[in-house]
Design a protein around this motif. Sequence first.
Motif, PDB file in Angstrom:
ATOM      1  N   GLN A  52       0.848  -1.205   0.000  1.00  0.00           N
ATOM      2  CA  GLN A  52       0.000   0.000   0.000  1.00  0.00           C
ATOM      3  C   GLN A  52       0.879   1.250   0.000  1.00  0.00           C
ATOM      4  OE1 GLN A  52      -3.780   0.028   0.312  1.00  0.00           O
ATOM      5  NE2 GLN A  52      -3.139   1.931  -0.660  1.00  0.00           N
ATOM      6  N   GLU A  53       1.975   1.183   0.760  1.00  0.00           N
ATOM      7  CA  GLU A  53       2.874   2.340   0.839  1.00  0.00           C
ATOM      8  C   GLU A  53       3.461   2.666  -0.539  1.00  0.00           C
ATOM      9  OE1 GLU A  53       5.858   1.793   3.858  1.00  0.00           O
ATOM     10  OE2 GLU A  53       6.839   3.684   3.295  1.00  0.00           O
ATOM     11  N   ASP A  90       0.743   4.202  -2.633  1.00  0.00           N
ATOM     12  CA  ASP A  90       0.485   5.585  -2.207  1.00  0.00           C
ATOM     13  C   ASP A  90       1.564   6.535  -2.716  1.00  0.00           C
ATOM     14  OD1 ASP A  90      -1.735   4.651  -0.949  1.00  0.00           O
ATOM     15  OD2 ASP A  90      -0.865   4.654   1.074  1.00  0.00           O
ATOM     16  N   THR A  91       2.825   6.066  -2.660  1.00  0.00           N
ATOM     17  CA  THR A  91       3.949   6.896  -3.103  1.00  0.00           C
ATOM     18  C   THR A  91       3.742   7.380  -4.535  1.00  0.00           C
ATOM     19  OG1 THR A  91       5.424   5.609  -1.723  1.00  0.00           O
ATOM     20  CG2 THR A  91       6.472   6.889  -3.470  1.00  0.00           C
TER      21      THR A  91
END
Length: 334
Positions: free
Chosen positions: A241-242, A245-246
Amino acid sequence: MKENDIITIQSLLAEPKRIAIIPHRSPDGDAMGSTLALYHFLLKLNHKPVVIAPNEFPDFLAWLPGAETVKIFEKDKENGTKLLQDAELVFTLDFNAFHRTGDQMETVLKTLTVPFVMIDHHQKPDDYAVVAFSNTDYGSTCEMVYHFIAALQLTNLIDKTIATCIYTGIVTDSGSFRYPATTGETHRIVASLIDLGVENSEIHSLLFDNHSHNRIQILARALQNLRVLPQYSTSYTTLSQEELDTFGYVKGDTEGIVNYGLTIKGIVFTAIFIENKDEKIIKISFRSKGDFDVNQFARKHFSGGGHINAAGGKSSLNMEDTVQHFLDIVSQEH
Ligand code: 5GP
Ligand code: MN
């Protein structure tokens, strides 16, 4: 289609009706193409059709003719529920069981008492339809919609709009005519669609050359994360997810990325694990070449399903544990 089923369909469609047409959740090119093709076809027969998608469809399909009329159930549940309850007939396309529409729509579908018609190419169809045109031999539901119209002897109603929708699903579900389910008949149908004015080259661009820079960065990250297990002819990759998102992930950005894992020489099985923090799951896509049945694999190990060479599933473990579980299975099954 069976003769009895054709007669049933003809009687169901004899009078103008309010008709709901439903694709699976997170609809792809085949789900959107087939539902919209049927929508335009039923309009021509003087019905009142509406396509109700369980959730949003990706942007790269927004150009499809009629996409602007599609109702998104989870965005406006009240209206979606009302439309479903008002329908006199329901078509479900490109899926085989109510749960493929997600919990929210499934709950409503279960309460409906009107006839259902299924057009689908997935294994193990549930038994909810008065007519189930269900056959895993077809590469796409769009190709089946063409045969559905042909069975009613109404191919003369197929215009450029309907043809464009059908073409889109055939292209996307066949990997641009590459997958083994692509037959001479598929190409004959496509030829007739192009003769009707389908702008095949333009559609390929709209579908595949329409990416944001963000999407390419997400692809780049997935390729960096790709791991190869030559001893098992397997590869896999992950997107947390990170990472999503980035790069400002939007729906549709991860579409097709899984296929890169199969482009490595000698690899016949690949998977992509995509974290979805909102839904608290790791969504998994599987792809294979040849006899390795990812539908079985996804069903057995990851509460999923699909087709022999393309399937999906999910895990409620975290990313690390999900991948470890996958690796354990892969090493055990070899
Ligand atoms: P994709 O990997 O492109 O999302 O899906 C590949 C195929 O597997 C599609 O036919 C899709 O409908 C099916 N599929 C994907 N995820 C699931 C799932 O969670 N459950 C089931 N039963 N089928 C899935
Ligand atoms: Mn399909």
